[in-house]
Write a protein that holds these residues in place. Structure first.
Motif, short mmCIF file in Angstrom:
data_model
loop_
_atom_site.label_atom_id
_atom_site.label_comp_id
_atom_site.label_asym_id
_atom_site.label_seq_id
_atom_site.Cartn_x
_atom_site.Cartn_y
_atom_site.Cartn_z
N UNK A 54 15.44 -5.33 -28.65
CA UNK A 54 14.59 -4.34 -29.04
C UNK A 54 15.15 -2.97 -28.70
N UNK A 55 15.66 -2.62 -27.60
CA UNK A 55 16.41 -1.35 -27.35
C UNK A 55 17.50 -1.14 -28.44
N UNK A 56 18.36 -2.02 -28.93
CA UNK A 56 19.21 -1.40 -29.91
C UNK A 56 18.48 -1.15 -31.19
N UNK A 57 17.64 -2.11 -31.47
CA UNK A 57 16.79 -1.67 -32.97
C UNK A 57 16.31 -0.19 -32.72
N UNK A 58 15.55 0.14 -31.48
CA UNK A 58 14.94 1.47 -31.36
C UNK A 58 16.29 2.48 -31.73
N UNK A 59 17.28 2.38 -30.97
CA UNK A 59 18.33 3.27 -30.94
C UNK A 59 19.11 3.37 -32.09
N UNK A 60 19.09 2.34 -32.98
CA UNK A 60 20.11 2.64 -34.38
C UNK A 60 19.91 3.72 -35.33
N UNK A 61 18.65 3.91 -35.50
CA UNK A 61 18.41 5.11 -36.59
C UNK A 61 19.17 6.43 -35.87
N UNK A 62 18.97 6.58 -34.60
CA UNK A 62 19.32 7.82 -34.04
C UNK A 62 20.97 7.89 -34.05
N UNK A 63 21.77 6.75 -34.23
CA UNK A 63 22.91 6.67 -34.38
C UNK A 63 23.55 7.06 -35.87
N UNK A 64 22.42 7.34 -36.67
CA UNK A 64 22.94 7.72 -38.09
C UNK A 64 23.14 6.17 -39.08
N UNK A 65 22.87 5.20 -38.32
CA UNK A 65 23.03 3.96 -38.88
C UNK A 65 22.02 3.53 -40.09
N UNK A 66 22.49 2.73 -41.11
CA UNK A 66 21.56 2.33 -42.01
C UNK A 66 21.23 0.66 -41.86
N UNK A 67 22.06 0.17 -40.97
CA UNK A 67 22.14 -1.22 -40.72
C UNK A 67 22.49 -1.53 -39.25
N UNK A 68 21.95 -2.35 -38.76
CA UNK A 68 22.02 -3.11 -37.44
C UNK A 68 22.49 -4.31 -37.72
#
Length: 136
Positions: A54-68
């Protein structure tokens, strides 16, 4: 955001599929890898892994990624969380997971470039899921 979880086979094969997805260049991919402890099915470990996912799902958009890509799905609760968010689970060729069942719509992938038989490679899986996301 496209959310993908990789299950089955072994850690090395799952990592090879994730590497192929990241190298595909279809979209900006962030890989999250929480390598599982051997045979740790305790409720505490399942909750720890779910919290980390859940932490990684929340953090992914801030990294500029379109896919996790969650590289090591080893518990049904992880797969259920990904599916509940509209994500996808892919199963790597090899020993099927005892914990994460294959359900209708899941893709079967291989670490072999180009795929074979009814298994597609990581790049093709990412491309297919990305196109389907755009169509939806």
């Amino acid at each position: 955001m496209l959310l993908i979880g990789i299950a089955a086979a072994n850690p090395l094969a799952r990592e090879q599929v994730a590497k192929a997805m990241k190298a595909a260049g279809v979209c900006a991919v962030s890989c999250y890898s929480d390598t599982p402890a051997k045979a740790n099915n305790s409720p505490r470990e399942m909750l720890r892994r779910l919290d980390r996912l859940n932490e990684m799902i929340k953090a992914t958009p801030a990294k500029g990624a379109e896919c996790l890509v969650a590289v090591h799905l080893v518990h049904e609760v992880e797969a259920s969380r990904i599916r509940s968010l509209g994500g996808h689970v892919v199963h790597v060729e090899g020993v099927p997971s005892d914990e994460v069942p294959i359900v209708r719509g899941d893709l079967l992938v291989t670490a072999t470039d180009g795929g074979h038989r009814h298994f597609i490679d990581g790049e093709a899986a990412l491309s297919e899921l990305w196109v389907n996301k755009g169509a939806a």
